[in-house]
Design a protein around this motif. Structure first.
Motif, PDB file in Angstrom:
ATOM      1  N   SER A  22       0.782  -1.310  -0.013  1.00 56.21           N
ATOM      2  CA  SER A  22       0.164  -0.201   0.171  1.00 56.21           C
ATOM      3  C   SER A  22       1.008   1.146  -0.098  1.00 56.21           C
ATOM      4  N   PRO A  23       1.004   2.053  -1.107  1.00 57.66           N
ATOM      5  CA  PRO A  23       1.833   3.200  -1.139  1.00 57.66           C
ATOM      6  C   PRO A  23       1.448   4.186  -0.043  1.00 57.66           C
ATOM      7  N   ASP A  24       0.014   4.438   0.013  1.00 60.87           N
ATOM      8  CA  ASP A  24      -0.583   5.286   1.142  1.00 60.87           C
ATOM      9  C   ASP A  24       0.000   4.743   2.502  1.00 60.87           C
ATOM     10  N   PHE A  25       0.050   3.574   3.001  1.00 67.91           N
ATOM     11  CA  PHE A  25       0.380   3.149   4.302  1.00 67.91           C
ATOM     12  C   PHE A  25       1.863   3.321   4.291  1.00 67.91           C
ATOM     13  N   ARG A  26       2.530   3.101   3.282  1.00 70.76           N
ATOM     14  CA  ARG A  26       4.024   3.452   3.336  1.00 70.76           C
ATOM     15  C   ARG A  26       4.218   4.581   3.454  1.00 70.76           C
ATOM     16  N   ALA A  27       3.753   5.610   2.700  1.00 66.97           N
ATOM     17  CA  ALA A  27       4.010   7.091   2.686  1.00 66.97           C
ATOM     18  C   ALA A  27       3.720   7.650   4.204  1.00 66.97           C
ATOM     19  N   SER A  28       2.540   7.268   4.713  1.00 60.17           N
ATOM     20  CA  SER A  28       2.150   7.888   6.166  1.00 60.17           C
ATOM     21  C   SER A  28       3.238   7.252   7.195  1.00 60.17           C
ATOM     22  N   THR A  29       3.522   6.161   6.957  1.00 62.16           N
ATOM     23  CA  THR A  29       4.379   5.425   7.938  1.00 62.16           C
ATOM     24  C   THR A  29       5.950   6.268   7.832  1.00 62.16           C
ATOM     25  N   ASP A  30       6.292   6.210   6.588  1.00 62.37           N
ATOM     26  CA  ASP A  30       7.684   7.232   6.302  1.00 62.37           C
ATOM     27  C   ASP A  30       7.486   8.414   6.831  1.00 62.37           C
ATOM     28  N   ALA A  31       6.463   9.273   6.695  1.00 63.19           N
ATOM     29  CA  ALA A  31       6.382  10.585   7.276  1.00 63.19           C
ATOM     30  C   ALA A  31       6.288  10.515   8.529  1.00 63.19           C
ATOM     31  N   LEU A  32       5.627   9.717   9.222  1.00 62.19           N
ATOM     32  CA  LEU A  32       5.726   9.625  10.707  1.00 62.19           C
ATOM     33  C   LEU A  32       6.935   9.472  11.502  1.00 62.19           C
ATOM     34  N   LEU A  33       7.675   8.466  10.790  1.00 58.67           N
ATOM     35  CA  LEU A  33       8.995   8.019  11.317  1.00 58.67           C
ATOM     36  C   LEU A  33       9.930   9.425  10.946  1.00 58.67           C
TER      37      LEU A  33
END
Length: 164
Positions: free
Chosen positions: A84-95
């Motif tokens: 999921s590109p959306d899940f990856r983007a949100s977790t990357d942004a949080l990290l």
């Protein structure tokens, strides 16, 4: 190794702010929506990446979940990051955000406060003596009260407030 200032609670608050879900909603037991489960998996993935907490400790902090549940959730987060590109983007942004705040020294101010110790200081003070209580301690005491009352802190109170 440098001292870490990211805590489980800080990660949960960050995921809560992004997802719009309360801690209680994210960590609820039983069947939950995909949105709630994904927020929970994001928390557990971030905790794995940013702290030295083990699955057993993460499970206790998540409402007495088994360590195998935490490991499975972290594995599921990795699967979601791959699919999921959306899940990856949100977790990357949080990290990235949490790492930047930690690097700037801003998380030292947001370390988890002990609500019981703060309340004891307030109650032990003579009536006319001022007691220093930080904003973080006030928030910690408020969360404890709301959690004990089984209320949802994201919902406004129906009682009137009086300024004193």
């Amino acid at each position: 190794m440098s001292e870490r200032h990211v805590t489980f609670d800080i990660i949960v608050e960050a995921v809560s702010a992004v997802s719009g879900l309360s801690r209680r909603e994210m960590m609820a037991e039983g069947r939950t929506t995909s949105e709630r489960a994904q927020a929970r998996y994001a928390c557990w993935w971030l905790v794995e990446k940013m702290t030295e907490l083990g699955p057993g400790t993460i499970g206790r902090l998540s409402g007495n979940r088994d360590h195998a549940t935490i490991v499975a959730g972290q594995r599921r987060a990795e699967e979601l990051r791959a699919s999921s590109p959306d899940f990856r983007a949100s977790t990357d942004a949080l990290l990235a955000t949490l790492l930047a705040l930690e690097g700037a020294g801003m998380l030292r101010l947001a370390e988890t406060a002990d609500p019981i110790a703060a309340a004891r200081r307030v109650l032990a003070a003579p009536e006319r003596e001022a007691v220093r209580v930080s904003t973080f301690e006030i928030i910690a005491m408020s969360r404890l009260i709301v959690d004990q009352a089984h209320g949802d802190p994201s919902q406004p109170s129906t009682q009137e407030t009086v300024d004193v």
